[in-house]
Write an enzyme that holds these catalytic residues in place. Structure first.
Site, PDB file in Angstrom:
ATOM      1  N   SER A 102      83.639  36.809  29.825  1.00 55.04           N
ATOM      2  CA  SER A 102      82.272  36.611  29.998  1.00 55.04           C
ATOM      3  C   SER A 102      82.513  38.147  30.615  1.00 55.04           C
ATOM      4  O   SER A 102      82.560  39.094  29.800  1.00 55.04           O
ATOM      5  CB  SER A 102      81.154  36.059  30.424  1.00 55.04           C
ATOM      6  OG  SER A 102      79.879  36.385  29.513  1.00 55.04           O
ATOM      7  N   ASP A 161      79.827  30.933  20.035  1.00 52.70           N
ATOM      8  CA  ASP A 161      79.402  31.494  21.213  1.00 52.70           C
ATOM      9  C   ASP A 161      77.788  30.966  20.974  1.00 52.70           C
ATOM     10  O   ASP A 161      77.752  32.512  20.141  1.00 52.70           O
ATOM     11  CB  ASP A 161      79.949  32.120  21.921  1.00 52.70           C
ATOM     12  CG  ASP A 161      79.857  32.801  22.663  1.00 52.70           C
ATOM     13  OD1 ASP A 161      78.546  33.462  23.128  1.00 52.70           O
ATOM     14  OD2 ASP A 161      81.195  33.428  23.767  1.00 52.70           O
ATOM     15  N   HIS A 172      80.227  29.484  24.949  1.00 50.41           N
ATOM     16  CA  HIS A 172      80.658  30.651  25.457  1.00 50.41           C
ATOM     17  C   HIS A 172      81.674  29.929  26.524  1.00 50.41           C
ATOM     18  O   HIS A 172      82.312  30.983  27.640  1.00 50.41           O
ATOM     19  CB  HIS A 172      79.007  30.848  26.687  1.00 50.41           C
ATOM     20  CG  HIS A 172      79.412  32.503  26.979  1.00 50.41           C
ATOM     21  ND1 HIS A 172      79.962  33.504  26.300  1.00 50.41           N
ATOM     22  CD2 HIS A 172      79.349  32.977  28.088  1.00 50.41           C
ATOM     23  CE1 HIS A 172      79.783  34.598  27.703  1.00 50.41           C
ATOM     24  NE2 HIS A 172      79.461  33.990  28.518  1.00 50.41           N
TER      25      HIS A 172
END
Length: 278
Positions: free
Chosen positions: A97, A229, A258
């Site tokens: 991320s 995601d 995610h």
């Protein structure tokens, strides 16, 4: 506890496990978490014979809660400070991320010339640019990130329950197996950090244009992304990133969220291991 000092005097906490002469894998965590988010990976790769290193970003986890430097430039420079402190060379850098954005900027600006980076892995990464702009129409509107800021400022403790309970791990999907311990651990990590660092960090992960970073990376780079995601949409992220990388490989996962590095750790670990050893 082990700390590295940055050029502007910030103390960055890090973990360093395993044989000093083994190849090193460096893990870069996502927002608003800490190096603890890599537990499943660090234990797996330690058992596989690697040296594993992870740090808490400034303002996160056990690192200093300073008021300045909550930008992608500073994040990458802080990672470089840890790497220099440990004198790591020929390392594999893995980022999730926001940590994926950190890896991209670190490799582009700090990792290449002196042989410190062998390969890179971007997991559910925010690259190349999350914000919708005239030249990035597939990005997310600013209102999405303003909603993050509003939720954090109004009631951070509740917001940090709502995110992992819902879209982060896909626990809001029909039929999902909800892991209460995973939610509690996300909340624990988030609440360890500074509200200001988390607030300012939203702009860092949402509004930092990293297209030039990706173009500058020459080492082999694996891009991993879940097709479900809900935080960093795959079309605006992984599928755009792979177009810019000179030596990139894209692997996607139907139905993965995610937070797949935690709830699908076995799959992710095996694929990263194959890339590292390949």
């Amino acid at each position: 506890m082990p700390f590295a000092s940055t050029s502007d005097g910030v103390e960055i906490f890090f973990k360093d496990w395993g044989p000093r002469d083994a190849q090193t894998i460096v893990f870069h965590h996502g927002w608003p978490l800490s190096s603890d988010d890599w537990d499943a990976q660090m234990l797996f790769f330690l058992a596989a014979g690697f040296r594993v290193v992870a740090h808490d970003r400034r303002g996160h986890g056990r690192s200093a809660q300073v008021s300045e430097g909550h930008t992608m430039d500073a994040y990458a420079a802080d990672a470089a400070a840890v790497v220099r402190h440990l004198d790591l060379r020929d390392a594999i850098h893995v980022g999730h991320s926001t940590g994926g954005g950190e890896v991209a900027r670190y490799v582009a600006r700090h990792g290449g010339p002196d042989g410190r980076v062998a390969k890179a892995v971007l997991v559910s990464a925010v690259t190349p640019l999350m914000l919708q702009t005239p030249d990035n129409p597939g990005g997310l509107p600013l209102s999405v990130f303003d909603g993050f800021r509003q939720g954090l400022a109004a009631n951070r403790a509740q917001f940090f329950l709502d995110v992992p309970s819902g879209p982060f791990y896909g626990f809001n999907r029909e039929g999902a197996t909800v892991h209460q311990g995973v939610i509690a651990n996300w909340w624990r990590q988030g609440m360890m950090g500074s509200a200001q660092a988390h607030y300012d960090g939203i702009a860092a992960f949402a509004e930092t244009d990293q297209r030039e970073d990706l173009k500058a990376i020459s080492v082999p780079t694996l891009v991993l992304h879940g097709e479900d995601d809900q935080i960093v949409p795959i079309d605006a992220a992984a599928r755009e990133s792979i177009k810019l990388l000179r030596n990139g490989t894209l692997k996607t996962y139907p139905g993965f969220s995610h937070g797949m590095l935690t709830v699908n750790a076995d799959t992710l670990n095996a694929d990263i291991l194959a890339f590292v050893r390949g």
